[in-house]
Design a protein around this motif. Structure first.
Motif, short mmCIF file in Angstrom:
data_model
loop_
_atom_site.label_atom_id
_atom_site.label_comp_id
_atom_site.label_asym_id
_atom_site.label_seq_id
_atom_site.Cartn_x
_atom_site.Cartn_y
_atom_site.Cartn_z
N SER A 1 -0.80 -0.95 -7.33
CA SER A 1 -1.19 -0.24 -8.54
C SER A 1 -0.12 -0.36 -9.62
O SER A 1 -0.24 0.22 -10.69
CB SER A 1 -1.42 1.24 -8.23
OG SER A 1 -0.22 1.86 -7.83
N PHE A 2 0.92 -1.12 -9.33
CA PHE A 2 2.07 -1.27 -10.22
C PHE A 2 2.24 -2.75 -10.57
O PHE A 2 1.85 -3.63 -9.80
CB PHE A 2 3.35 -0.75 -9.56
CG PHE A 2 3.61 -1.33 -8.20
CD1 PHE A 2 4.38 -2.48 -8.04
CD2 PHE A 2 3.06 -0.74 -7.06
CE1 PHE A 2 4.60 -3.02 -6.79
CE2 PHE A 2 3.28 -1.28 -5.80
CZ PHE A 2 4.06 -2.42 -5.67
N ASP B 1 6.39 2.50 -10.20
CA ASP B 1 5.98 2.13 -11.56
C ASP B 1 6.08 0.64 -11.81
O ASP B 1 5.32 0.10 -12.62
CB ASP B 1 6.84 2.89 -12.57
CG ASP B 1 6.55 4.38 -12.57
OD1 ASP B 1 5.48 4.76 -13.04
OD2 ASP B 1 7.41 5.15 -12.08
N THR C 1 2.34 1.75 -3.44
CA THR C 1 1.29 2.31 -4.30
C THR C 1 1.12 3.79 -4.04
O THR C 1 1.03 4.60 -4.98
CB THR C 1 -0.04 1.56 -4.08
OG1 THR C 1 0.09 0.22 -4.58
CG2 THR C 1 -1.19 2.25 -4.78
N LYS D 1 0.83 -1.21 0.00
CA LYS D 1 0.00 0.00 0.00
C LYS D 1 0.86 1.26 0.00
O LYS D 1 0.54 2.25 -0.67
CB LYS D 1 -0.93 0.00 1.22
CG LYS D 1 -2.13 -0.92 1.08
CD LYS D 1 -3.05 -0.81 2.29
CE LYS D 1 -4.33 -1.59 2.07
NZ LYS D 1 -5.24 -1.52 3.27
N HIS E 1 -3.60 -4.72 -3.65
CA HIS E 1 -3.18 -3.43 -3.11
C HIS E 1 -2.14 -2.74 -3.99
O HIS E 1 -1.77 -1.58 -3.72
CB HIS E 1 -2.60 -3.62 -1.70
CG HIS E 1 -3.52 -4.33 -0.76
ND1 HIS E 1 -4.77 -3.86 -0.44
CD2 HIS E 1 -3.36 -5.49 -0.07
CE1 HIS E 1 -5.35 -4.69 0.41
NE2 HIS E 1 -4.52 -5.69 0.66
#
Length: 315
Positions: free
Chosen positions: A143-144, A119, A114, A111, A141
């Motif tokens: 985002s990459f 990236d 993120t 988290k 959790h």
């Protein structure tokens, strides 16, 4: 013909940033950046953070007061505010090392990555410490992407959850990033990696790098490696990979917790340079490498030096 020069980042900044870049590339500095003749790419990276969320305690130890995700996040935000094209990458061993992992199983670490806008990352051996199930549980959790090219997860529950590489586009540049992991047998309990198939890292790295550079026409190819910097025996390492590839420009390493004061340039099989960098462990340092590309002529220079994460940050 590609040309690459290496300059210490702090010395480079003292001599005038883009003016120095343009001079090194034999350009007129005035208007060269505005006209798009010189494009700057900033690569920030970590490795072996090992669940170190807070700074080391002030207990008289060697690393007292160093590290901490809040400080790293502030530094990253400061760098992003001053630079247009930034990539933030991690070379594995995100998990294991503090009670935060024991309590939350890696959720907090992912988290926070993120929130910091990572990236991409690859997997280290300790990212298997809660088994494939434990790692998969934390993926929602993230985002990459998790980049792993030489672990075949086809017969495991991680099938489809990782990818071998990703291409990032920054101001007309194509940057190919892929991940390479260490052999798990003998290092990780078999029950924790299950039917994961390990593929020769040098063979696979060359396959992916050739694809990215020759077929997909990437301007820069980056390998996120958890092989380790070097060993006394013949074990595959970043140094071995650097010498035995044709199209990797930069190896961002991990696993051996090596504090490199500056990147190491190695001549590869193509007679060009593969650069290796690694910044210790526990988020004590944030690695930074700036590439300046001269559009259309294939020339570039790079500048580099790590940031020490303390309570006295500068950019």
């Amino acid at each position: 013909m590609e040309e690459l020069l290496m300059i210490n980042r702090r010395d480079f900044i003292r001599t005038g940033g883009i003016t120095a870049a343009a001079t090194a590339l034999s350009l007129n500095s005035f208007g060269s950046m505005a006209a798009g003749d010189v494009i700057k790419l900033t690569i920030l990276h970590t490795n072996d953070v090992h669940s170190r969320i807070e700074p080391f305690p002030m207990d008289g130890s060697r690393n007292q007061g160093l590290g901490g995700t809040a400080r790293r996040a502030a530094l990253i935000n400061n760098i992003r505010a001053k630079n247009q094209n930034v990539l933030l990458l991690d070379a594995g061993d995100i998990f294991q090392g503090t009670p935060y992992f024991n309590k939350f199983g890696g959720e907090l670490e992912i988290k926070l990555m993120t929130a910091m806008g990572y990236d991409a990352a690859t997997m280290g051996n300790h990212d298997f410490d809660n088994g494939l199930e434990g790692f998969k549980k934390q993926l929602p959790h993230a985002s990459f992407p998790i980049l792993c090219s030489n672990y075949n997860f086809s017969n495991t529950l991680l099938k489809g959850d990782t990818q071998p590489y990703k291409i990032f586009k920054k101001q007309g540049l194509k940057i190919g990033v892929f991940g390479i992991g260490i052999e798990l047998k003998g290092l990780v309990e078999e029950k924790n990696y299950g039917d994961t198939v390990f593929i020769d890292p040098v063979v696979k790295a060359n396959e992916i790098a050739d694809l990215l550079k020759l077929e997909l026409k990437c301007d820069l190819v980056i390998c996120l490696s958890h092989l380790g910097y070097k060993y006394k025996n013949n074990k595959v390492s970043d140094q071995v990979l650097a010498k035995n590839n044709k199209n990797i420009d930069l190896i961002i390493g991990g696993h051996t917790h090596t504090f490199m004061k500056e990147p190491e340039d190695v001549t590869n099989l193509s007679g060009k340079i593969t650069t290796i960098n690694q910044v210790g462990f526990a988020g004590i340092n944030l690695g930074r490498i700036d590439y300046y590309f001269e559009r259309y002529k294939g020339k570039r220079i790079k500048t580099a030096s790590p940031y020490l994460i303390t309570n006295e940050l500068d950019s």
